[in-house]
Design an enzyme around this catalytic site. Structure first.
Site, short mmCIF file in Angstrom:
data_model
loop_
_atom_site.label_atom_id
_atom_site.label_comp_id
_atom_site.label_asym_id
_atom_site.label_seq_id
_atom_site.Cartn_x
_atom_site.Cartn_y
_atom_site.Cartn_z
N GLY A 11 37.47 -47.48 -31.72
CA GLY A 11 37.15 -48.25 -32.93
C GLY A 11 35.84 -49.01 -32.76
O GLY A 11 35.65 -49.68 -31.76
N VAL A 23 21.74 -53.37 -22.87
CA VAL A 23 21.72 -52.33 -21.82
C VAL A 23 20.32 -51.69 -21.78
O VAL A 23 19.74 -51.51 -20.71
CB VAL A 23 22.82 -51.27 -22.08
CG1 VAL A 23 22.61 -50.03 -21.22
CG2 VAL A 23 24.21 -51.87 -21.83
N ARG A 72 37.22 -41.26 -31.79
CA ARG A 72 38.30 -41.07 -30.82
C ARG A 72 38.16 -39.60 -30.38
O ARG A 72 37.71 -38.77 -31.15
CB ARG A 72 39.64 -41.33 -31.47
CG ARG A 72 39.62 -42.68 -32.22
CD ARG A 72 40.93 -43.37 -32.29
NE ARG A 72 40.82 -44.58 -33.09
CZ ARG A 72 40.63 -45.80 -32.59
NH1 ARG A 72 40.53 -45.99 -31.29
NH2 ARG A 72 40.54 -46.85 -33.39
N ASP A 103 40.67 -50.11 -24.13
CA ASP A 103 41.37 -49.55 -22.96
C ASP A 103 41.50 -48.03 -23.01
O ASP A 103 41.45 -47.37 -21.97
CB ASP A 103 42.73 -50.24 -22.77
CG ASP A 103 43.66 -50.03 -23.95
OD1 ASP A 103 43.17 -49.72 -25.05
OD2 ASP A 103 44.89 -50.16 -23.76
N THR A 126 36.15 -54.14 -28.59
CA THR A 126 37.18 -53.80 -29.56
C THR A 126 37.56 -55.07 -30.31
O THR A 126 37.62 -56.14 -29.70
CB THR A 126 38.45 -53.21 -28.91
OG1 THR A 126 39.55 -53.28 -29.85
CG2 THR A 126 38.89 -53.94 -27.66
N ASP A 128 40.38 -55.78 -31.22
CA ASP A 128 41.77 -56.11 -30.92
C ASP A 128 41.93 -57.18 -29.83
O ASP A 128 42.99 -57.81 -29.74
CB ASP A 128 42.55 -54.86 -30.49
CG ASP A 128 42.52 -53.78 -31.56
OD1 ASP A 128 42.38 -54.13 -32.74
OD2 ASP A 128 42.63 -52.59 -31.21
N ASP A 130 42.57 -56.90 -26.81
CA ASP A 130 43.77 -56.66 -26.00
C ASP A 130 43.47 -56.18 -24.59
O ASP A 130 44.37 -55.73 -23.87
CB ASP A 130 44.69 -55.64 -26.71
CG ASP A 130 43.96 -54.35 -27.07
OD1 ASP A 130 42.75 -54.26 -26.83
OD2 ASP A 130 44.61 -53.43 -27.59
N MET A 170 44.86 -56.21 -38.62
CA MET A 170 44.71 -55.19 -37.56
C MET A 170 45.01 -55.77 -36.19
O MET A 170 45.23 -56.97 -36.04
CB MET A 170 43.30 -54.62 -37.60
CG MET A 170 43.13 -53.51 -38.59
SD MET A 170 41.53 -52.71 -38.37
CE MET A 170 41.79 -51.23 -39.33
N GLY A 171 44.95 -54.93 -35.19
CA GLY A 171 45.20 -55.38 -33.81
C GLY A 171 45.93 -54.32 -33.00
O GLY A 171 46.32 -54.56 -31.87
N ARG A 172 46.16 -53.18 -33.63
CA ARG A 172 46.89 -52.07 -33.00
C ARG A 172 48.28 -52.54 -32.56
O ARG A 172 49.12 -52.76 -33.41
CB ARG A 172 46.08 -51.48 -31.84
CG ARG A 172 46.44 -50.06 -31.53
CD ARG A 172 45.47 -49.41 -30.61
NE ARG A 172 45.02 -50.30 -29.56
CZ ARG A 172 44.74 -49.92 -28.32
NH1 ARG A 172 44.88 -48.66 -27.99
NH2 ARG A 172 44.32 -50.78 -27.44
N ILE A 259 37.89 -53.95 -43.37
CA ILE A 259 36.84 -54.98 -43.47
C ILE A 259 36.81 -55.82 -42.20
O ILE A 259 35.80 -56.41 -41.86
CB ILE A 259 36.98 -55.91 -44.71
CG1 ILE A 259 38.24 -56.76 -44.66
CG2 ILE A 259 36.86 -55.16 -46.00
CD1 ILE A 259 38.13 -57.97 -45.57
#
Ligand code: F6P
Length: 336
Positions: A11, A23, A72, A103, A126, A128, A130, A170-172, A259
């Site tokens: 994502g 970078v 993905r 991850d 991400t 998320d 997480d 969201m947040g999986r 969004i």
């Protein structure tokens, strides 16, 4: 002279461009050659790459999405895909591969190790948040601010109409966005993986309806429930239907959706992304490998990739506790 490759995977997250920029600038500073693979790992498998230089990164720090595109990539779960990716890296004489993603993307890097012996470095990007081993991931702060902004607006309508809303975030499979946004928007209820389990669906429905009816009787005002995606079977829409059925409560379900992933990165994400991008190139120069570059307690951290993907990072227990203390629902399902 080393040759580095960078790609963005999974994502997209606001701040990925800022990381690419850092970078590239750090690589140039050290006279390293830097190329970017496009479309996530797909570009590595198909060898779609571009030479990166200053002209690519001008004016991108404020842009959401990723100039390298993302995707993905199911092929990275196959031996053939991994071998093709390794073949590209060998053909292009890449010494180090930097992957900006979550991850799942780091698992791809780890799988690549069986077929390619170059340096591998991950940068956590991400919305998320997480990923273990870093206080924050690139994109999380922007996603939280975007959701807060949207929910504050929903609150205006909810107040004007004295209406109840369920807002899905969201947040999986993690509740970082849901808990932080819920707290920041003073949501009446926060439902997430950290305070709810599917075994308690019935009980939760009862508690929610009792609380909503009680609040309607006494307060006549808005009532907002924020809920993590992938939590309630059927999501926010189904929860709204069930509350209507059992207690005749009219609720509007609202799914904030993508969004949360877009938009110009906030300062926090731009700065984090820049620090991590520079540190990633530094790590390559120092011969480091198999690491995720994160930030913990305002210091750059170097976390073995295996460790970073071992567990999903938990939502701060003190935040969960604080929210629980002001909720009508009491939960005993905390997993952290
Ligand atoms: O990981 C970021 C994220 O937006 C999650 O919050 C969400 O569950 C998922 O990606 C959606 O994935 P996709 O872009 O494949 O629909």
């Amino acid at each position: 002279m080393k040759k580095i490759a960078v790609l963005t995977s999974g994502g997209d997250a606001p701040g990925m461009n800022a990381a690419i920029r850092a970078v590239v600038l750090a690589a140039q500073q050290h006279q390293l050659t830097i190329i970017g693979f496009k479309y996530g790992y797909n570009g590595l498998i198909d060898n779609e790459n571009i030479q990166l230089g200053r002209h690519n990164i001008d004016g991108i720090i404020q842009r959401g999405g990723t100039i390298l595109k993302s995707a993905r990539c199911a092929q990275m779960h196959t031996t053939l895909g991994l071998k093709q990716a390794a073949t590209t890296l060998i053909k292009e004489k890449i010494d180090a591969l930097i992957v900006i993603g979550g991850d799942g993307s780091f698992n791809g890097l780890l799988a690549l190790k069986a077929y390619w012996q170059g340096q591998i470095i991950g940068i956590p990007g991400t919305i998320d948040n997480d990923v273990d081993g870093t206080d924050h991931t690139i994109g999380f702060a922007t996603a939280v601010n975007t959701a807060i902004d949207a929910i504050d607006k929903i609150r205006d309508t909810a107040n004007a109409f004295e209406r109840i809303f369920i807002i899905e975030l969201m947040g999986r499979h993690s509740g970082h966005i849901t808990f932080n946004v819920g707290v920041a928007c003073a949501a009446e209820q926060v439902l997430s993986f950290e305070n709810f389990s599917v075994d308690s669906t019935e009980e939760t429905l009862k508690q929610l309806s009792t609380d909503i009816l009680h609040s309607q009787k006494n307060r006549h005002n808005s009532y907002l429930i924020v809920i993590a995606e992938n939590l309630w079977p059927g999501g926010a829409t189904e929860l709204a239907k069930q509350l209507k059925k059992i207690a005749n409560i009219d609720i509007t379900a609202c799914i904030l959706g993508y969004i949360q992933r877009g938009g110009s990165p906030v300062a926090k994400d731009r700065i984090l992304a820049t620090k991590l991008g520079v540190a990633a190139v530094q790590a390559v120069l120092e011969g480091k490998t198999n690491l995720m570059i994160g930030e913990q307690n305002a210091e750059i951290s170097f976390i073995p990739l295996e460790q970073a993907v071992k567990h999903l990072k938990c939502v701060s227990p003190s935040l969960v506790e604080a929210q629980e203390n002001i909720l009508a629902i009491t939960s005993n399902h905390s997993k952290c």
